[in-house]
Design a protein around this motif. Structure first.
Motif, PDB file in Angstrom:
ATOM      1  N   SER A  51       0.837  -1.188   0.000  1.00  0.00           N
ATOM      2  CA  SER A  51       0.000   0.000   0.000  1.00  0.00           C
ATOM      3  C   SER A  51       0.875   1.242   0.000  1.00  0.00           C
ATOM      4  CB  SER A  51      -0.901  -0.014   1.241  1.00  0.00           C
ATOM      5  OG  SER A  51      -1.756   1.096   1.219  1.00  0.00           O
ATOM      6  N   TRP A  52       0.403   2.273  -0.642  1.00  0.00           N
ATOM      7  CA  TRP A  52       1.097   3.546  -0.652  1.00  0.00           C
ATOM      8  C   TRP A  52       0.082   4.644  -0.914  1.00  0.00           C
ATOM      9  CZ3 TRP A  52       1.762  -0.294  -4.248  1.00  0.00           C
ATOM     10  CH2 TRP A  52       1.265  -0.041  -5.530  1.00  0.00           C
ATOM     11  N   LYS A  55      -2.579   5.205  -4.099  1.00  0.00           N
ATOM     12  CA  LYS A  55      -2.600   3.944  -4.850  1.00  0.00           C
ATOM     13  C   LYS A  55      -3.895   3.871  -5.646  1.00  0.00           C
ATOM     14  CE  LYS A  55      -2.266  -1.017  -4.190  1.00  0.00           C
ATOM     15  NZ  LYS A  55      -2.084  -2.086  -3.213  1.00  0.00           N
ATOM     16  N   ASN A  57      -5.074   1.021  -7.285  1.00  0.00           N
ATOM     17  CA  ASN A  57      -5.735  -0.280  -7.222  1.00  0.00           C
ATOM     18  C   ASN A  57      -6.731  -0.315  -6.072  1.00  0.00           C
ATOM     19  OD1 ASN A  57      -3.879  -0.890  -9.168  1.00  0.00           O
ATOM     20  ND2 ASN A  57      -3.357  -2.867  -8.308  1.00  0.00           N
TER      21      ASN A  57
END
Length: 148
Positions: A51-52, A55, A57
């Motif tokens: 995760s960032w 993100k 997605n």
């Protein structure tokens, strides 16, 4: 959306392939010929999500009545495939990213290659297959690969 099988480049590569998986947090790595009786539908997911900030997605868990547990997905394509697989009467169990397949590459063509399938599906006829969720052919059956 279509689930496609990961294809090895040669029959000889299959004999040199290994499968890595986790059960109860303990990792195992076996030759392809030795995983016939491994219940991949019950193993831990092999790859953890990353995760960032920002993100794009969409990840989450889908409650699969077929398996009686949550199944992780990392894109809307995978979620849609899970929903279609869960509603298919031919599907008995679904798991997400249960293994990593390693295969040796002939000398001079690079190192060992690996692949983590999106799903592992057990069908009513006992067929056990891994597959990828893709956006190609959104009208195709999501579990066509699992019941052949």
């Amino acid at each position: 959306m279509n689930l496609t099988r990961w294809q090895s480049r040669s029959a000889d590569a299959v004999s040199r392939a290994q499968v890595e998986f986790k059960r109860g947090g303990v990792a195992a790595r076996l030759d392809m010929a030795d995983v016939r009786n491994v219940a991949f539908e019950t193993v831990d997911r092999f790859r953890e999500p990353t995760s960032w900030k920002h993100k794009v997605n969409y990840t989450g868990f889908y409650w699969a009545a077929t398996s009686g547990r949550h199944v992780w997905f990392e894109s809307l394509y995978e979620m849609t495939a899970l929903m279609r697989l869960d509603r298919d009467p031919m599907v008995l169990a679904i798991s997400a990213q249960p293994m990593r397949i390693h295969r040796a590459v002939p000398r001079g063509q690079g190192d060992v290659q690996h692949h983590t399938p999106d799903f592992f599906v057990v069908a009513l006829r006992g067929t056990r297959k891994s597959g990828q969720a893709t956006h190609r052919d959104s009208q195709a059956s999501a579990c066509g690969f699992a019941v052949r």
